[in-house]
Design a protein around this motif. Structure first.
Motif, PDB file in Angstrom:
ATOM      1  N   ILE A  35       0.859  -1.189   0.000  1.00  0.00           N
ATOM      2  CA  ILE A  35       0.000   0.000   0.000  1.00  0.00           C
ATOM      3  C   ILE A  35       0.889   1.231   0.000  1.00  0.00           C
ATOM      4  N   ASP A  36       0.599   2.154  -0.906  1.00  0.00           N
ATOM      5  CA  ASP A  36       1.339   3.408  -0.984  1.00  0.00           C
ATOM      6  C   ASP A  36       0.833   4.339   0.120  1.00  0.00           C
ATOM      7  N   PRO A  37       1.672   4.648   1.112  1.00  0.00           N
ATOM      8  CA  PRO A  37       1.213   5.486   2.222  1.00  0.00           C
ATOM      9  C   PRO A  37       0.908   6.926   1.821  1.00  0.00           C
ATOM     10  N   ASP A  38       1.443   7.359   0.682  1.00  0.00           N
ATOM     11  CA  ASP A  38       1.157   8.718   0.216  1.00  0.00           C
ATOM     12  C   ASP A  38      -0.200   8.823  -0.470  1.00  0.00           C
ATOM     13  N   VAL A  39      -0.778   7.687  -0.833  1.00  0.00           N
ATOM     14  CA  VAL A  39      -2.078   7.659  -1.491  1.00  0.00           C
ATOM     15  C   VAL A  39      -3.175   7.222  -0.514  1.00  0.00           C
ATOM     16  N   CYS A  40      -2.846   6.312   0.369  1.00  0.00           N
ATOM     17  CA  CYS A  40      -3.807   5.753   1.329  1.00  0.00           C
ATOM     18  C   CYS A  40      -4.437   6.860   2.179  1.00  0.00           C
ATOM     19  N   VAL A  41      -5.757   6.781   2.341  1.00  0.00           N
ATOM     20  CA  VAL A  41      -6.478   7.748   3.166  1.00  0.00           C
ATOM     21  C   VAL A  41      -6.848   7.153   4.527  1.00  0.00           C
ATOM     22  N   ASP A  42      -6.306   5.978   4.808  1.00  0.00           N
ATOM     23  CA  ASP A  42      -6.469   5.339   6.113  1.00  0.00           C
ATOM     24  C   ASP A  42      -7.932   5.085   6.457  1.00  0.00           C
ATOM     25  N   CYS A  43      -8.707   4.671   5.467  1.00  0.00           N
ATOM     26  CA  CYS A  43     -10.127   4.412   5.711  1.00  0.00           C
ATOM     27  C   CYS A  43     -10.358   3.042   6.336  1.00  0.00           C
ATOM     28  N   GLY A  44      -9.427   2.113   6.111  1.00  0.00           N
ATOM     29  CA  GLY A  44      -9.536   0.777   6.677  1.00  0.00           C
ATOM     30  C   GLY A  44     -10.487  -0.152   5.958  1.00  0.00           C
ATOM     31  N   ALA A  45     -11.047   0.256   4.836  1.00  0.00           N
ATOM     32  CA  ALA A  45     -12.012  -0.577   4.114  1.00  0.00           C
ATOM     33  C   ALA A  45     -11.419  -1.900   3.641  1.00  0.00           C
ATOM     34  N   CYS A  46     -10.133  -1.930   3.414  1.00  0.00           N
ATOM     35  CA  CYS A  46      -9.475  -3.133   2.911  1.00  0.00           C
ATOM     36  C   CYS A  46      -9.226  -4.176   3.993  1.00  0.00           C
ATOM     37  N   ILE A  47      -9.123  -3.762   5.236  1.00  0.00           N
ATOM     38  CA  ILE A  47      -8.717  -4.657   6.322  1.00  0.00           C
ATOM     39  C   ILE A  47      -9.627  -5.879   6.458  1.00  0.00           C
ATOM     40  N   PRO A  48     -10.944  -5.712   6.537  1.00  0.00           N
ATOM     41  CA  PRO A  48     -11.785  -6.908   6.697  1.00  0.00           C
ATOM     42  C   PRO A  48     -11.872  -7.774   5.438  1.00  0.00           C
ATOM     43  N   LYS A  49     -11.423  -7.274   4.308  1.00  0.00           N
ATOM     44  CA  LYS A  49     -11.470  -8.033   3.059  1.00  0.00           C
ATOM     45  C   LYS A  49     -10.345  -9.055   2.944  1.00  0.00           C
ATOM     46  N   CYS A  50      -9.288  -8.896   3.727  1.00  0.00           N
ATOM     47  CA  CYS A  50      -8.120  -9.772   3.615  1.00  0.00           C
ATOM     48  C   CYS A  50      -8.380 -11.097   4.323  1.00  0.00           C
ATOM     49  N   PRO A  51      -8.363 -12.213   3.584  1.00  0.00           N
ATOM     50  CA  PRO A  51      -8.665 -13.510   4.197  1.00  0.00           C
ATOM     51  C   PRO A  51      -7.511 -14.089   5.028  1.00  0.00           C
ATOM     52  N   VAL A  52      -6.344 -13.444   5.013  1.00  0.00           N
ATOM     53  CA  VAL A  52      -5.199 -13.931   5.795  1.00  0.00           C
ATOM     54  C   VAL A  52      -4.729 -12.907   6.824  1.00  0.00           C
ATOM     55  N   GLN A  53      -5.539 -11.923   7.092  1.00  0.00           N
ATOM     56  CA  GLN A  53      -5.248 -10.882   8.086  1.00  0.00           C
ATOM     57  C   GLN A  53      -3.843 -10.302   7.919  1.00  0.00           C
ATOM     58  N   ALA A  54      -3.532  -9.889   6.689  1.00  0.00           N
ATOM     59  CA  ALA A  54      -2.222  -9.323   6.377  1.00  0.00           C
ATOM     60  C   ALA A  54      -2.216  -7.803   6.425  1.00  0.00           C
ATOM     61  N   ILE A  55      -3.378  -7.172   6.576  1.00  0.00           N
ATOM     62  CA  ILE A  55      -3.470  -5.715   6.480  1.00  0.00           C
ATOM     63  C   ILE A  55      -3.786  -5.120   7.851  1.00  0.00           C
ATOM     64  N   TYR A  56      -3.032  -4.066   8.185  1.00  0.00           N
ATOM     65  CA  TYR A  56      -3.187  -3.394   9.480  1.00  0.00           C
ATOM     66  C   TYR A  56      -3.190  -1.883   9.307  1.00  0.00           C
ATOM     67  N   GLU A  57      -3.869  -1.200  10.210  1.00  0.00           N
ATOM     68  CA  GLU A  57      -3.659   0.231  10.390  1.00  0.00           C
ATOM     69  C   GLU A  57      -2.285   0.324  11.047  1.00  0.00           C
ATOM     70  N   ASP A  58      -1.460   1.281  10.658  1.00  0.00           N
ATOM     71  CA  ASP A  58      -0.117   1.330  11.244  1.00  0.00           C
ATOM     72  C   ASP A  58      -0.138   1.516  12.757  1.00  0.00           C
ATOM     73  N   LEU A  59      -1.147   2.178  13.293  1.00  0.00           N
ATOM     74  CA  LEU A  59      -1.241   2.364  14.744  1.00  0.00           C
ATOM     75  C   LEU A  59      -1.609   1.070  15.482  1.00  0.00           C
ATOM     76  N   ASP A  60      -2.189   0.111  14.774  1.00  0.00           N
ATOM     77  CA  ASP A  60      -2.574  -1.174  15.364  1.00  0.00           C
ATOM     78  C   ASP A  60      -1.572  -2.286  15.054  1.00  0.00           C
ATOM     79  N   LEU A  61      -0.494  -1.945  14.403  1.00  0.00           N
ATOM     80  CA  LEU A  61       0.491  -2.930  13.963  1.00  0.00           C
ATOM     81  C   LEU A  61       1.224  -3.538  15.161  1.00  0.00           C
ATOM     82  N   PRO A  62       1.243  -4.867  15.262  1.00  0.00           N
ATOM     83  CA  PRO A  62       2.042  -5.483  16.326  1.00  0.00           C
ATOM     84  C   PRO A  62       3.516  -5.084  16.158  1.00  0.00           C
TER      85      PRO A  62
END
Length: 101
Positions: A35-62
């Motif tokens: 994900i290009d961080p300069d384009v991303c608007v941090d909406c999070g719409a993609c997170i629940p779509k990932c079937p392998v839980q590979a996507i995180y908000e950077d603030l929630d990143l382990p």
């Protein structure tokens, strides 16, 4: 801040997340998405779509995945934009199972 893709995407590249992105921030790498961080608007719409839980908000990143912030920033600048769903890689379902999903 931005949303980012982590190593669970490697060798899977499920692309359901791409179609959820309202600003086309996803980039197609050889073995995974970024994900290009300069384009991303941090909406999070993609997170629940990932079937392998590979996507995180950077603030929630382990903490052990912090390296993926820089990896997404760097790799997204050299990879082509992806805006449409594609077939996952051969073996993606097996990889998904090995990750416990």
């Amino acid at each position: 801040m931005a949303t980012l893709v982590t190593d669970n995407c490697q060798r899977c590249r499920f692309t359901e997340c791409v179609t959820a992105c309202p600003v086309s921030a996803f980039r197609a790498g050889e073995k995974m998405l970024f994900i290009d961080p300069d384009v991303c608007v941090d909406c999070g719409a993609c997170i629940p779509k990932c079937p392998v839980q590979a996507i995180y908000e950077d603030l929630d990143l382990p903490e052990h995945l912090n390296e993926w912030i820089e990896i997404n920033a760097r790799r997204s600048k050299v990879m082509p934009k992806i805006t449409m769903k594609e077939s996952p890689y051969a073996g993606a379902e097996e990889r998904k199972s090995s990750l416990g999903f």
